[in-house]
Design an enzyme around this catalytic site. Structure first.
Site: not given
Ligand code: NAP
Length: 246
Positions: A141, A155
């Protein structure tokens, strides 16, 4: 056809990566923690377009789940890439209000989970382990370089660990046929913000970003799938910001 394992592929960036990877010819094994219906719908969409996919329930905070998920991906087709995407944020808070329970939950999912995912990936992919090589992509991130003050410094620190893991692991396995890339998304329009108690975060902060908007999950997925592909054959140890200039 080779398989790609995508942790956290039921929604957001992971689901977009699953769809793009399938379109690029990968057999996709995606994992989810709790939302089986969402994971199944990603698989169904891929299959409707003629792709090959499977969903596996696996909590990255549980070692045995990660081991089984990598095994499942390798059963689908010879493993070619692993995307360590699963991650969590916490409620908006300051460091002086953090509880050990929260910090441990954050570090176990974002750091230990990512490290164990990498370990299993290397055991399968590395030529030193009899593998055929491949790629590992870590989803970090922009928080790792911004620090996320007054939101979630824990985080941000967990993602700094992911950056460093990528740098070190890339060097460790560079001559074993395994490339390691890190993608650092900025503010991306997914449900993660609501899960951290800030459902309006994208609408609130998006207009003030350098590009005047938040990113989409698909824009991040494009970078992930490229890093995993043979097109990136001389790219390893790189950290790619997909943050609209943030
Ligand atoms: P999201 O929409 O919250 O989706 C998270 C995904 O991870 C879901 O499929 C969830 O499964 C799964 N998950 C959560 N905890 C888990 C665990 N302990 N074991 C296995 N699976 C788990 O998140 P996102 O925004 O797509 O983020 C994906 C990645 O990008 C993360 O690492 C996040 O830190 C990073 N990121 C996101 C952003 C942003 O602005 N969105 C920015 C920077 C970095 P369930 O649906 O079954 O819970």
């Amino acid at each position: 056809m080779r398989s790609i394992l995508i942790t956290g592929g039921s929604r957001g960036i992971g689901a977009a990566t699953a769809r793009r990877a399938a379109a690029a010819g990968w057999a996709v094994c995606l994992t989810y923690r709790s939302d089986q219906a969402a994971a199944s719908s990603v698989v169904a969409a891929i299959e409707r377009h003629g792709g090959r996919a499977a969903a596996v329930r696996a909590d990255v905070a549980v070692e045995a789940d990660v081991v089984a998920a990598v095994e499942a991906a390798a059963t689908l087709a010879p493993l070619g890439a692993v995307v360590a995407n699963a991650g969590i944020v916490g409620e908006k808070t300051r460091v002086d209000e953090l509880t050990v329970e929260r910090v441990e939950r954050m570090l176990t999912a974002n750091v230990t989970g990512t490290i164990v995912t990498c370990r299993e990936a290397v055991r399968r992919l590395s030529t030193a382990h009899g593998g055929r090589g491949g790629a590992i992509v870590l989803v970090s991130s922009a928080a790792s370089r911004l620090g996320s003050p007054d939101e979630y410094v824990d985080y941000a620190a967990s993602k700094a660990a992911v950056d460093t893991l990528g740098i070190g692991l890339a060097k460790e396995v560079a001559d074993e046929g395994v490339r390691v890339g890190v993608v650092r998304p900025g503010i991306i329009d997914t449900e993660i913000h609501a899960s951290g108690g800030q459902p309006d975060r994208v609408a609130r902060l998006g207009p003030d970003l350098p590009m005047g908007r938040a990113g989409t999950a698909d824009e991040v997925a494009a970078a992930i799938v490229w890093l995993a592909s043979d097109e990136a054959s001389y790219v390893t140890g790189s950290i790619l910001d997909v943050a609209g200039g943030r």
